[in-house]
Write a protein that holds these residues in place. Structure first.
Motif, PDB file in Angstrom:
ATOM      1  N   ASN A   1       7.265   1.527 -18.738  1.00  0.00           N
ATOM      2  CA  ASN A   1       8.264   2.280 -17.993  1.00  0.00           C
ATOM      3  C   ASN A   1       9.089   3.110 -18.971  1.00  0.00           C
ATOM      4  O   ASN A   1       8.880   3.084 -20.191  1.00  0.00           O
ATOM      5  N   ASN A   2      10.045   3.862 -18.445  1.00  0.00           N
ATOM      6  CA  ASN A   2      10.826   4.767 -19.283  1.00  0.00           C
ATOM      7  C   ASN A   2      11.617   4.030 -20.354  1.00  0.00           C
ATOM      8  O   ASN A   2      11.717   4.484 -21.500  1.00  0.00           O
ATOM      9  N   CYS A   3      12.187   2.896 -19.992  1.00  0.00           N
ATOM     10  CA  CYS A   3      12.965   2.115 -20.966  1.00  0.00           C
ATOM     11  C   CYS A   3      12.072   1.586 -22.083  1.00  0.00           C
ATOM     12  O   CYS A   3      12.481   1.533 -23.249  1.00  0.00           O
ATOM     13  N   ASP A   4      10.841   1.177 -21.727  1.00  0.00           N
ATOM     14  CA  ASP A   4       9.900   0.703 -22.739  1.00  0.00           C
ATOM     15  C   ASP A   4       9.583   1.808 -23.746  1.00  0.00           C
ATOM     16  O   ASP A   4       9.523   1.573 -24.958  1.00  0.00           O
ATOM     17  N   ARG A   5       9.370   3.013 -23.223  1.00  0.00           N
ATOM     18  CA  ARG A   5       9.067   4.136 -24.111  1.00  0.00           C
ATOM     19  C   ARG A   5      10.238   4.417 -25.051  1.00  0.00           C
ATOM     20  O   ARG A   5      10.045   4.678 -26.249  1.00  0.00           O
ATOM     21  N   ALA A   6      11.440   4.399 -24.497  1.00  0.00           N
ATOM     22  CA  ALA A   6      12.629   4.656 -25.313  1.00  0.00           C
ATOM     23  C   ALA A   6      12.771   3.595 -26.401  1.00  0.00           C
ATOM     24  O   ALA A   6      13.004   3.915 -27.581  1.00  0.00           O
ATOM     25  N   LEU A   7      12.609   2.339 -26.024  1.00  0.00           N
ATOM     26  CA  LEU A   7      12.795   1.250 -26.986  1.00  0.00           C
ATOM     27  C   LEU A   7      11.717   1.280 -28.060  1.00  0.00           C
ATOM     28  O   LEU A   7      11.997   1.032 -29.241  1.00  0.00           O
TER      29      LEU A   7
END
Length: 504
Positions: free
Chosen positions: A30-36
């Motif tokens: 998800n988007n948060c995974d990509r950011a992290l």
């Protein structure tokens, strides 16, 4: 005799690759995974062992401060907050001043004890870094010829860097060995900012983006920079700092994560106090607005910093600008909630709303002070919230253009300043590209294209006054500004800010 039997076919989940076939969502990022994932690779290289603690803080709910509304029941609100255990930030600043001046021996001793603990932790970290360096640069006894550890990596452009690496096969072998063993990059191998922002090229290892289809490396931002050009620049200490007399900010001490009570309606019909990330108070505070000045908030929404500027009671005129009507409407609602004479203020031209791209504002040399809180990757938001996340795959191009957008806004705002006027540039990102890198690019661009020179105001001495509230980045990692870093006992930020004065 033919006997027919009922045959039941059962689908079998194969061990190899079964989860991807039967539960695709389980493996989908998800988007948060990509950011992290991006932050782990990029910030892990920039901040070394310290990133682990910053990461934990980013993934934890952040702390707030309460800004008392001067247009409401001020005394009652202050009393309520103090009864709940909150501390007036002004009193903490006064204590810090006494401690720094050495007028209170007891407080000075407490500060020394705290700093002694920090020194011990730093010593342990240095030992760990020495071990890491030893593993990356083997001694002569381990493999023949000794590899000399560089004190600083200094180069002017990428071509020189690549040339030096080609001429040092032993260095390449050592680095390859370190990467294979998953050894953390040592912070001391980063280029010190005093040698120029060319060192920013080292922050993202090239090997990290191989085979990643949806990965966008932070190093892609470098194409917007030409760090080899020279421009005149002075960096000098800020002479003074005055906390606004009528501004009341309340916080809880370090380690205390208590929640503030929700704002109440006052007799005047406005809300009693406003809750905001404490680090967001620093850019408008260090802008040091004085009575009678004309001020611009170039990217004003959602409005917390604009509201703080109004709460100083110093402004003659505040222009709140933003690019979208929806964001301006949000700002208007906030002002209506906290200013009881909102309509009268607008009519009297004390508070003006402007809808424009900040890069296109053209009131050149018309503002005494400007707050430039630019759009950024909003590091804390993108690791916690899926909505409006800049790491969404469809927003890749938008994310890559962030430094270019930021530098364009800052460059134009320097032109909007009157000679002798000051601005504060700020982001809520840990990225050295969006912080010092953008400041460098804007200062270079405004000089080359418009002949404007500027002076960087070093605020490091004055940030010490807030050391009981915030955790600041070590000055050696910054050239043009200061930064509040996420820290679990004082979980504010991140917030980078740089004060720039346009030369006369």
């Amino acid at each position: 005799m033919l006997i027919l039997r009922n045959i039941c076919w059962l689908q079998r989940r194969w061990k190899s690759g079964g989860k991807k076939r039967w539960n695709v969502l389980q493996n989908k990022k998800n988007n948060c995974d990509r950011a992290l994932e991006s932050f782990d690779d990029f910030y892990g290289s920039v901040y070394g062992g310290r990133w682990k603690n910053m990461r934990a803080a980013l993934l934890t709910r952040h702390k707030y401060i309460a800004m008392v509304n001067n247009f409401g029941d001020t005394e009652q609100t202050c009393s309520m907050l103090e009864t709940d255990g909150a501390i007036n930030m002004k009193s903490l600043i006064n204590l810090a001043q006494e401690r720094l001046q050495g007028t209170d021996p007891a407080l000075k001793g407490q500060g020394q004890n705290r700093y002694e603990i920090d020194d011990k932790l730093d010593a342990l970290l240095r030992k760990q870094q020495e071990r890491e360096v030893a593993s990356i640069y083997p001694s002569a006894g381990e493999g023949g010829a000794a590899v000399q550890m560089p004190q600083q990596l200094k180069y002017d452009n990428v071509e020189e860097k690549e040339e030096s690496q080609t001429e040092s096969p032993d260095f390449k072998q050592s680095l390859t060995k370190a990467l294979e063993e998953d050894v953390k990059l040592d912070e001391h191998r980063l280029v010190d900012p005093q040698f120029g922002t060319g060192g920013l090229y080292e922050y993202m290892p090239a090997h990290s983006i191989k085979g990643m289809e949806d990965w966008v490396a932070e190093s892609e931002h470098y194409k917007y920079y030409q760090t080899s050009a020279d421009f005149p620049l002075r960096i000098e200490p800020e002479t003074s700092f005055h906390f606004p007399e009528h501004l009341a900010l309340y916080t809880y001490e370090m380690g205390n994560c208590s929640d503030f009570k929700a704002p109440k309606k006052c007799l005047t019909g406005v809300s009693s106090h406003f809750l905001m990330d404490g680090a967001s108070t620093l850019p408008p505070l260090f802008l040091q607005v004085q009575p009678g000045e004309r001020v611009l908030d170039a990217c004003a929404s959602p409005g917390g910093k604009s509201l703080l500027l109004l709460q100083t009671l110093h402004l003659d005129q505040l222009v709140c600008n933003d690019i979208q009507e929806s964001r301006l409407n949000r700002l208007r609602r906030l002002m209506q909630e906290f200013l009881f004479d909102y309509k009268q203020r607008s009519a009297a031209r004390h508070l003006i709303f402007s809808q424009s791209d900040a890069r296109n504002l053209d009131e050149y040399e018309q503002y005494d002070k400007i707050l430039v809180d630019v759009p950024c990757t909003t590091d804390r938001h993108v690791v916690m919230e899926q909505d409006n996340n800049i790491f969404k795959p469809s927003r890749i191009k938008e994310r890559l253009r962030i430094p270019e957008l930021q530098a364009g806004i800052l460059t134009n705002c320097l032109r909007l300043l009157r000679p002798g006027g000051s601005l504060v540039y700020s982001t809520c990102s840990l990225s050295p590209i969006q912080n010092d890198g953008v400041v460098h690019m804007a200062l270079q661009k405004v000089f080359v294209e418009h002949g404007i020179t500027a002076t960087i105001k070093d605020l490091s001495r004055h940030t010490e006054l807030f050391s009981d509230v915030f955790k600041f980045e070590h000055p050696k990692g910054l050239k043009y500004g200061q930064m509040v870093i996420p820290y679990l006992p004082a979980n504010f930020g991140p917030m980078y800010f740089s004060k720039i004065t346009r030369n006369v």
